[in-house]
Structures are given as C-alpha cells and as structure tokens.
Design a protein around this motif. Sequence first.
Motif, PDB file in Angstrom:
ATOM      1  N   LYS A  13      -7.767 -10.826   0.817  1.00 19.93           N
ATOM      2  CA  LYS A  13      -8.685  -9.880   1.456  1.00 19.93           C
ATOM      3  C   LYS A  13      -9.988  -9.823   0.668  1.00 19.93           C
ATOM      4  CE  LYS A  13      -7.932  -5.437   0.945  1.00 19.93           C
ATOM      5  NZ  LYS A  13      -9.115  -5.041   0.155  1.00 19.93           N
ATOM      6  N   THR A  14     -10.941  -9.079   1.192  1.00 19.96           N
ATOM      7  CA  THR A  14     -12.207  -8.913   0.491  1.00 19.96           C
ATOM      8  C   THR A  14     -11.993  -8.149  -0.826  1.00 19.96           C
ATOM      9  OG1 THR A  14     -12.669  -6.854   1.685  1.00 19.96           O
ATOM     10  CG2 THR A  14     -13.565  -8.889   2.614  1.00 19.96           C
ATOM     11  N   THR A  15     -12.859  -8.419  -1.787  1.00 23.85           N
ATOM     12  CA  THR A  15     -12.775  -7.743  -3.079  1.00 23.85           C
ATOM     13  C   THR A  15     -14.191  -7.333  -3.502  1.00 23.85           C
ATOM     14  OG1 THR A  15     -13.145  -9.699  -4.465  1.00 23.85           O
ATOM     15  CG2 THR A  15     -10.877  -9.295  -3.716  1.00 23.85           C
ATOM     16  N   ALA A  16     -14.294  -6.747  -4.673  1.00 22.60           N
ATOM     17  CA  ALA A  16     -15.590  -6.316  -5.190  1.00 22.60           C
ATOM     18  C   ALA A  16     -16.504  -7.495  -5.491  1.00 22.60           C
ATOM     19  CB  ALA A  16     -15.396  -5.479  -6.456  1.00 22.60           C
ATOM     20  N   ASP A  17     -15.924  -8.683  -5.684  1.00 24.87           N
ATOM     21  CA  ASP A  17     -16.721  -9.880  -5.965  1.00 24.87           C
ATOM     22  C   ASP A  17     -16.651 -10.927  -4.868  1.00 24.87           C
ATOM     23  OD1 ASP A  17     -17.868  -9.188  -8.444  1.00 24.87           O
ATOM     24  OD2 ASP A  17     -16.026  -9.687  -9.518  1.00 24.87           O
ATOM     25  N   THR A  18     -15.903 -10.646  -3.812  1.00 26.21           N
ATOM     26  CA  THR A  18     -15.810 -11.548  -2.662  1.00 26.21           C
ATOM     27  C   THR A  18     -15.960 -10.695  -1.413  1.00 26.21           C
ATOM     28  OG1 THR A  18     -14.328 -13.046  -3.862  1.00 26.21           O
ATOM     29  CG2 THR A  18     -14.388 -13.268  -1.467  1.00 26.21           C
ATOM     30  N   TRP A  19     -17.182 -10.679  -0.863  1.00 27.83           N
ATOM     31  CA  TRP A  19     -17.517  -9.728   0.195  1.00 27.83           C
ATOM     32  C   TRP A  19     -17.142 -10.209   1.585  1.00 27.83           C
ATOM     33  CZ3 TRP A  19     -23.085  -8.040  -1.678  1.00 27.83           C
ATOM     34  CH2 TRP A  19     -22.938  -7.363  -2.894  1.00 27.83           C
ATOM     35  N   ASN A  20     -16.869 -11.483   1.737  1.00 22.88           N
ATOM     36  CA  ASN A  20     -16.298 -11.924   3.015  1.00 22.88           C
ATOM     37  C   ASN A  20     -15.247 -12.995   2.759  1.00 22.88           C
ATOM     38  OD1 ASN A  20     -17.163 -14.730   4.016  1.00 22.88           O
ATOM     39  ND2 ASN A  20     -19.154 -13.893   3.371  1.00 22.88           N
ATOM     40  N   VAL A  21     -14.225 -12.985   3.586  1.00 25.95           N
ATOM     41  CA  VAL A  21     -13.069 -13.865   3.420  1.00 25.95           C
ATOM     42  C   VAL A  21     -12.759 -14.532   4.746  1.00 25.95           C
ATOM     43  CG1 VAL A  21     -10.562 -13.868   3.031  1.00 25.95           C
ATOM     44  CG2 VAL A  21     -12.051 -12.586   1.501  1.00 25.95           C
ATOM     45  N   LEU A  22     -12.422 -15.813   4.698  1.00 33.05           N
ATOM     46  CA  LEU A  22     -11.995 -16.528   5.899  1.00 33.05           C
ATOM     47  C   LEU A  22     -10.470 -16.426   6.001  1.00 33.05           C
ATOM     48  CD1 LEU A  22     -12.034 -18.592   8.222  1.00 33.05           C
ATOM     49  CD2 LEU A  22     -14.279 -17.832   7.511  1.00 33.05           C
ATOM     50  N   GLN A  23     -10.005 -15.784   7.054  1.00 40.34           N
ATOM     51  CA  GLN A  23      -8.565 -15.641   7.263  1.00 40.34           C
ATOM     52  C   GLN A  23      -8.013 -16.804   8.071  1.00 40.34           C
ATOM     53  OE1 GLN A  23      -8.552 -11.619   9.100  1.00 40.34           O
ATOM     54  NE2 GLN A  23      -7.081 -11.103   7.494  1.00 40.34           N
ATOM     55  N   TYR A  24      -6.831 -17.265   7.706  1.00 41.08           N
ATOM     56  CA  TYR A  24      -6.133 -18.331   8.419  1.00 41.08           C
ATOM     57  C   TYR A  24      -4.799 -17.767   8.903  1.00 41.08           C
ATOM     58  CZ  TYR A  24      -9.460 -21.540   6.222  1.00 41.08           C
ATOM     59  OH  TYR A  24     -10.606 -22.178   5.818  1.00 41.08           O
ATOM     60  N   ILE A  25      -4.569 -17.806  10.209  1.00 38.18           N
ATOM     61  CA  ILE A  25      -3.387 -17.162  10.780  1.00 38.18           C
ATOM     62  C   ILE A  25      -2.656 -18.120  11.722  1.00 38.18           C
ATOM     63  CG2 ILE A  25      -2.564 -15.217  12.175  1.00 38.18           C
ATOM     64  CD1 ILE A  25      -5.377 -13.909  11.394  1.00 38.18           C
ATOM     65  N   GLU A  26      -1.375 -18.344  11.462  1.00 44.19           N
ATOM     66  CA  GLU A  26      -0.544 -19.115  12.382  1.00 44.19           C
ATOM     67  C   GLU A  26       0.061 -18.140  13.386  1.00 44.19           C
ATOM     68  OE1 GLU A  26       2.382 -21.522  10.509  1.00 44.19           O
ATOM     69  OE2 GLU A  26       0.928 -22.632   9.291  1.00 44.19           O
ATOM     70  N   HIS A  27      -0.138 -18.428  14.672  1.00 42.25           N
ATOM     71  CA  HIS A  27       0.305 -17.480  15.697  1.00 42.25           C
ATOM     72  C   HIS A  27       0.926 -18.207  16.881  1.00 42.25           C
ATOM     73  CE1 HIS A  27       0.360 -14.034  18.364  1.00 42.25           C
ATOM     74  NE2 HIS A  27      -0.384 -14.676  19.238  1.00 42.25           N
ATOM     75  N   GLU A  28       2.093 -17.726  17.289  1.00 37.12           N
ATOM     76  CA  GLU A  28       2.731 -18.274  18.490  1.00 37.12           C
ATOM     77  C   GLU A  28       2.144 -17.572  19.708  1.00 37.12           C
ATOM     78  OE1 GLU A  28       7.135 -18.713  20.620  1.00 37.12           O
ATOM     79  OE2 GLU A  28       6.990 -18.185  18.479  1.00 37.12           O
ATOM     80  N   ASN A  29       1.494 -18.333  20.567  1.00 34.87           N
ATOM     81  CA  ASN A  29       0.829 -17.730  21.723  1.00 34.87           C
ATOM     82  C   ASN A  29       1.814 -17.425  22.844  1.00 34.87           C
ATOM     83  OD1 ASN A  29       1.257 -20.177  23.213  1.00 34.87           O
ATOM     84  ND2 ASN A  29      -0.621 -21.035  22.321  1.00 34.87           N
ATOM     85  N   SER A  30       1.286 -16.846  23.928  1.00 36.92           N
ATOM     86  CA  SER A  30       2.123 -16.395  25.044  1.00 36.92           C
ATOM     87  C   SER A  30       2.815 -17.545  25.773  1.00 36.92           C
ATOM     88  CB  SER A  30       1.273 -15.599  26.042  1.00 36.92           C
ATOM     89  OG  SER A  30       0.185 -16.381  26.499  1.00 36.92           O
ATOM     90  N   LYS A  31       2.317 -18.757  25.555  1.00 37.87           N
ATOM     91  CA  LYS A  31       2.915 -19.925  26.215  1.00 37.87           C
ATOM     92  C   LYS A  31       3.923 -20.636  25.319  1.00 37.87           C
ATOM     93  CE  LYS A  31      -1.310 -20.649  28.918  1.00 37.87           C
ATOM     94  NZ  LYS A  31      -2.428 -21.580  29.217  1.00 37.87           N
ATOM     95  N   GLY A  32       4.157 -20.064  24.142  1.00 41.94           N
ATOM     96  CA  GLY A  32       5.128 -20.669  23.234  1.00 41.94           C
ATOM     97  C   GLY A  32       4.532 -21.700  22.303  1.00 41.94           C
ATOM     98  N   GLY A  33       3.239 -21.938  22.424  1.00 42.59           N
ATOM     99  CA  GLY A  33       2.571 -22.901  21.558  1.00 42.59           C
ATOM    100  C   GLY A  33       2.106 -22.246  20.272  1.00 42.59           C
ATOM    101  N   LEU A  34       1.701 -23.058  19.306  1.00 39.30           N
ATOM    102  CA  LEU A  34       1.241 -22.548  18.013  1.00 39.30           C
ATOM    103  C   LEU A  34      -0.272 -22.657  17.930  1.00 39.30           C
ATOM    104  CD1 LEU A  34       2.186 -21.427  15.259  1.00 39.30           C
ATOM    105  CD2 LEU A  34       2.142 -23.795  14.412  1.00 39.30           C
TER     106      LEU A  34
END
Length: 276
Positions: A46-67
Amino acid sequence: MATEYVKFVDVTKCDGCRACMVACKNWNDLPAEPQDFLGSAQSHTKTTADTWNVLQYIEHENSKGGLDYLFRHSACFHCTDAACEKVCPEDAISYTDFGTVVIDHEKCVGCGYCVNNCPFEVISLKEYVDKNGDKYRKANKCTMCTDRLEEGLQPACVTTCHTGAMQFGDKAAMIQKAEERVKQIKDRYPNAMVYNPQGVSGTHTVYVLAEKPSVYGLPENPKVPTSAVVWKDYAQPIGKMMIGATTMAVVGAFITNTIISKKKNGKNEDGGEHHE
C-alpha cells in the motif's frame, strides 16, 4: 479562482508498468523504500509516507469463469469532503482552489488523526530527526503535484503514463469521459463502473473500474466518519465559542475586580481620590 481538476484513471488501459510510481518518486524527491518480495509483480502492499502511489496487481476470476489480471494506480483520492481535513486539530490540512487536499508540514504535529480516519488508508506518518537528535513525525501523502498545477503543469504520474490510462483536466469534462468509457467497456466488463464516491461528496481522483470496488480493496460506499463530522462541524466551533466566552468572562471579571479594588482603596478609576 483556479479551475477545479480531476485525475481520471481508467484501470482497463493500465498495463502495470509502474512508470507513475517512478515519476512520483522523482518529482517529489522521495527516497527508495526496499520491500520484501511479495510473490507477485506488486512492489508495495500500500501507499506509505515515502511511496505516495502504488500500482496494485490483482488476480480475479471474472463472471465468465476466466482469470483477469487487474491493475490499479492507487494514491490519495483528494476527497471533496475529506475526513483528514475535518479531524486535524491544528488546521494543517486544507483544500486548494484546484480541489486538491494538501498538508502543511509547518502546522502538522504528527498526531495521526488523519491516518486513522482516512477511509482509503492512503496517509502515513513519517519519522524525522531534528538537529538535536530528537524524533518527530509528520503526515505524508500524494499532493496531486499541486506545485506543478500552480505552474500550469499536470501531475507527474499523468504525464508519464504511456497507455493513456490517466488523464487530467476540468472536473466536469473528466467525469463525462469516465461515464462514456464505462458505456464502451460494458460488454467486456459487465460490472464496470465509475468510482466517484458520494459519501465523501465525490473525489478528485475518479476511476473507471472493471469490477466492483471491493475487488480492488476499495470501500463500496466510503463516508466521512460521523465522529469527524461532529468534531469539525459542531464540537470545534462550539468549543471555540466557549473559549471565547470564557476569555471574555475572565477579562470582564479582572476589570470588575480592579475597579472594586480601587474603590476600596479610596481611588477613582481615573486615579483621583474617591469621596463618598
């Protein structure tokens, strides 16, 4: 008055390159912050006092069953009704004419109230050491590069985004673009939505999300804590009035007691002798 701006982030165009993180570090002269390996491409949790923006990476199973592999540029939302501003006891947090929320380090005492009340958890305290070796803390977060805005420039993260996932401009125009983009991607992302939470009266970082906010670790309906509203809008003003009234009472009592004392000592208010 300056134009009120919005940073529009379209997560469906982001390729996770992290150029926004590098640009933010460079422009704001933020130090490197080595992290333990997280087991994915994400560098910080997450963001910190010395890192003001963070790129999040999220693996998610969608409504069609795909990743789906989802990305999100995470930084301060710059709420229109900001909880951090409401709870700050030193008035160290304020709004600019651009709509950004900034921290005045000269006033900040490092109490941490802003950290505890931010619904997005993007503020952190940084520890400093003065010339005497004493430690003190200050709150830190993304400023939306307000110093660049004042010079007619765009935020550093926006200028470096090579996919066009981030745009910056007039508030109404950016929100309209976000709404149009959702219509374009609904076939591919049925849950796509504009994330501009009204519980904080809207934000100045507006997202087009491919999935529900919770998938990205965002609150579905963030609101300013009731305690913050009570403190800023009711308790503080009443407290100041009471302090003012108390001060006047003390001054009044002092003047009255002084006059009585002079009379008892046989003096008029002008210093002359008092005769019955």
